[in-house]
Design a protein around this motif. Structure first.
Motif, mmCIF file in Angstrom:
data_model
loop_
_atom_site.group_PDB
_atom_site.id
_atom_site.type_symbol
_atom_site.label_atom_id
_atom_site.label_comp_id
_atom_site.label_asym_id
_atom_site.label_seq_id
_atom_site.Cartn_x
_atom_site.Cartn_y
_atom_site.Cartn_z
ATOM 1 N N PHE A 192 0.826 -1.206 0.000
ATOM 2 C CA PHE A 192 0.000 0.000 0.000
ATOM 3 C C PHE A 192 0.863 1.260 0.000
ATOM 4 N N VAL A 193 1.925 1.281 0.795
ATOM 5 C CA VAL A 193 2.802 2.451 0.845
ATOM 6 C C VAL A 193 3.470 2.678 -0.509
ATOM 7 N N ALA A 194 3.913 1.590 -1.152
ATOM 8 C CA ALA A 194 4.524 1.718 -2.476
ATOM 9 C C ALA A 194 3.513 2.249 -3.486
ATOM 10 N N SER A 195 2.286 1.743 -3.406
ATOM 11 C CA SER A 195 1.230 2.220 -4.300
ATOM 12 C C SER A 195 0.925 3.694 -4.046
ATOM 13 N N LEU A 196 0.943 4.080 -2.773
ATOM 14 C CA LEU A 196 0.709 5.474 -2.396
ATOM 15 C C LEU A 196 1.775 6.397 -3.001
ATOM 16 N N VAL A 197 3.028 5.989 -2.907
ATOM 17 C CA VAL A 197 4.123 6.800 -3.435
ATOM 18 C C VAL A 197 3.997 6.940 -4.952
ATOM 19 N N ILE A 198 3.694 5.822 -5.626
ATOM 20 C CA ILE A 198 3.562 5.858 -7.085
ATOM 21 C C ILE A 198 2.398 6.748 -7.503
ATOM 22 N N ALA A 199 1.259 6.610 -6.814
ATOM 23 C CA ALA A 199 0.088 7.432 -7.156
ATOM 24 C C ALA A 199 0.393 8.914 -6.941
ATOM 25 N N ALA A 200 1.056 9.238 -5.837
ATOM 26 C CA ALA A 200 1.405 10.634 -5.569
ATOM 27 C C ALA A 200 2.319 11.171 -6.666
ATOM 28 N N LEU A 201 3.267 10.344 -7.095
ATOM 29 C CA LEU A 201 4.174 10.758 -8.170
ATOM 30 C C LEU A 201 3.401 10.997 -9.460
ATOM 31 N N MET A 202 2.456 10.120 -9.764
ATOM 32 C CA MET A 202 1.653 10.272 -10.983
ATOM 33 C C MET A 202 0.840 11.568 -10.944
ATOM 34 N N PHE A 203 0.200 11.817 -9.817
ATOM 35 C CA PHE A 203 -0.589 13.054 -9.694
ATOM 36 C C PHE A 203 0.296 14.281 -9.884
ATOM 37 N N PHE A 204 1.471 14.253 -9.255
ATOM 38 C CA PHE A 204 2.355 15.409 -9.339
ATOM 39 C C PHE A 204 2.876 15.602 -10.765
ATOM 40 N N LEU A 205 3.226 14.516 -11.438
ATOM 41 C CA LEU A 205 3.732 14.616 -12.805
ATOM 42 C C LEU A 205 2.653 15.110 -13.769
ATOM 43 N N ILE A 206 1.412 14.649 -13.573
ATOM 44 C CA ILE A 206 0.316 15.130 -14.421
ATOM 45 C C ILE A 206 0.108 16.625 -14.219
ATOM 46 N N GLY A 207 0.184 17.061 -12.963
ATOM 47 C CA GLY A 207 0.068 18.491 -12.687
ATOM 48 C C GLY A 207 1.179 19.285 -13.351
ATOM 49 N N MET A 208 2.387 18.746 -13.346
ATOM 50 C CA MET A 208 3.503 19.418 -14.011
ATOM 51 C C MET A 208 3.287 19.460 -15.521
ATOM 52 N N LEU A 209 2.737 18.379 -16.082
ATOM 53 C CA LEU A 209 2.431 18.362 -17.511
ATOM 54 C C LEU A 209 1.438 19.457 -17.855
ATOM 55 N N LYS A 210 0.420 19.620 -17.032
ATOM 56 C CA LYS A 210 -0.551 20.695 -17.259
ATOM 57 C C LYS A 210 0.134 22.057 -17.246
ATOM 58 N N SER A 211 1.070 22.236 -16.328
ATOM 59 C CA SER A 211 1.751 23.528 -16.236
ATOM 60 C C SER A 211 2.566 23.821 -17.481
ATOM 61 N N LEU A 212 3.182 22.785 -18.061
ATOM 62 C CA LEU A 212 3.981 22.983 -19.272
ATOM 63 C C LEU A 212 3.100 23.319 -20.467
ATOM 64 N N VAL A 213 1.953 22.653 -20.554
ATOM 65 C CA VAL A 213 1.065 22.858 -21.703
ATOM 66 C C VAL A 213 0.348 24.195 -21.611
ATOM 67 N N TYR A 214 -0.133 24.526 -20.407
ATOM 68 C CA TYR A 214 -0.956 25.723 -20.240
ATOM 69 C C TYR A 214 -0.201 26.885 -19.599
ATOM 70 N N HIS A 215 1.117 26.739 -19.478
ATOM 71 C CA HIS A 215 1.980 27.819 -19.004
ATOM 72 C C HIS A 215 1.550 28.328 -17.627
ATOM 73 N N ARG A 216 1.384 27.385 -16.711
ATOM 74 C CA ARG A 216 1.054 27.710 -15.334
ATOM 75 C C ARG A 216 2.260 27.404 -14.440
ATOM 76 N N PRO A 217 2.320 27.949 -13.221
ATOM 77 C CA PRO A 217 3.426 27.637 -12.315
ATOM 78 C C PRO A 217 3.541 26.131 -12.074
ATOM 79 N N MET A 218 4.714 25.584 -12.307
ATOM 80 C CA MET A 218 4.896 24.136 -12.304
ATOM 81 C C MET A 218 4.629 23.518 -10.936
ATOM 82 N N LEU A 219 5.264 24.049 -9.907
ATOM 83 C CA LEU A 219 5.108 23.475 -8.570
ATOM 84 C C LEU A 219 3.678 23.605 -8.077
ATOM 85 N N GLN A 220 3.076 24.755 -8.295
ATOM 86 C CA GLN A 220 1.700 24.982 -7.852
ATOM 87 C C GLN A 220 0.734 24.011 -8.531
ATOM 88 N N SER A 221 0.901 23.814 -9.836
ATOM 89 C CA SER A 221 0.022 22.918 -10.567
ATOM 90 C C SER A 221 0.204 21.470 -10.119
#
Length: 256
Positions: free
Chosen positions: A196-225
């Motif tokens: 479960f902890v490993a799954s939690l870490v992977i899911a958190a990483l996925m969410f964060f990376l998707i948010g960063m992808l949105k920031s690159l595409v839509y020119h939003r602050p990377m960390l905030q997104s």
């Protein structure tokens, strides 16, 4: 730094010379796949990790969590793709209905439709002879006339809508990202908490990376997104964990 800025300015100037502008405007507008990919990726990760969280909170075994996760991954991914397809297809049919209606209005009341064009461009600041030339030019071409009414009067996007492409993009992103939180449950040598902890870490990483992808595409602050997407996904997973834990505590649901 100065050299990089100069290169960017040169590239910007090149993109805005007459030939480059003409080529860009003549290119058919392609369907936007990034929003569909982001939607599918976020929902896929939320879906599978919510299942994992709920299963862990209810005390289900790793096998049950994996089976439930895969079943939801395929079923929800397909359902979401179909829903996206139907939504965009309905939007295209709606636009076509408005297009037919505007054609009929032009046939029945051309002067009234010209007055609509006149008022639209008057609101944009055109006056006098310039305004009348614009009205005359637009109303001379029936296709341009109808397209102008669709975009200016109804605010409709008439290009770049592909139901099949959007559905396939959503489904692929849903499966790819949604499968990530299930990976620890396919590995041996880990107990339930470690999985479960490993799954939690992977899911958190996925969410964060998707948010960063949105920031690159839509020119939003990377960390905030990235953090915003992480918090939204984490909230959904937390609700699922809480529901599973309550079900286990109140109803005795669970597998030892």
């Amino acid at each position: 730094m100065v050299r990089l800025k100069r290169r960017r300015n040169e590239a910007l100037d090149h993109d805005h010379d007459p030939a480059s502008i003409a080529r860009r405007l003549e290119r058919p507008r392609e369907a936007q796949t990034v929003p569909d990919a982001i939607l599918g990726g976020i929902d896929g990760c939320v879906t599978t990790f919510a299942v994992v969280s709920g299963a862990f909170g209810a005390g289900f075994s790793a096998t049950v969590a994996l089976v439930l996760g895969l079943a939801n991954l395929l079923a929800d991914g397909f359902s979401m793709a179909i829903s996206n397809y139907e939504a965009i297809q309905a939007q295209r049919e709606y636009i076509e209905g408005i297009r037919k209606s505007e054609r009929a209005h032009i046939d029945r009341s051309p002067e009234g439709e010209r007055e609509e064009i006149r008022q639209i461009y008057r609101r944009k600041g055109l006056r006098g002879e310039t305004l009348e030339r614009v009205v005359s030019t637009i109303s001379q071409d029936r296709q341009v006339w109808v397209d102008t009414m669709l975009s200016e009067e109804h605010g409709l996007q008439t290009t770049g809508l592909s139901p099949l492409r959007s559905a396939l993009t959503t489904f692929a992103a849903f499966l790819l990202v949604g499968a990530m939180p299930l990976l620890p449950y396919t590995l041996g040598g880990l107990d339930a908490t470690q999985q479960f902890v490993a799954s939690l870490v992977i899911a958190a990483l996925m969410f964060f990376l998707i948010g960063m992808l949105k920031s690159l595409v839509y020119h939003r602050p990377m960390l905030q997104s990235g953090l915003r997407t992480l918090l939204m996904g984490g909230a959904a997973a937390g609700l699922a964990f809480l529901a599973g834990h309550v079900a286990h505590s109140v109803f005795g649901v669970g597998v030892a």
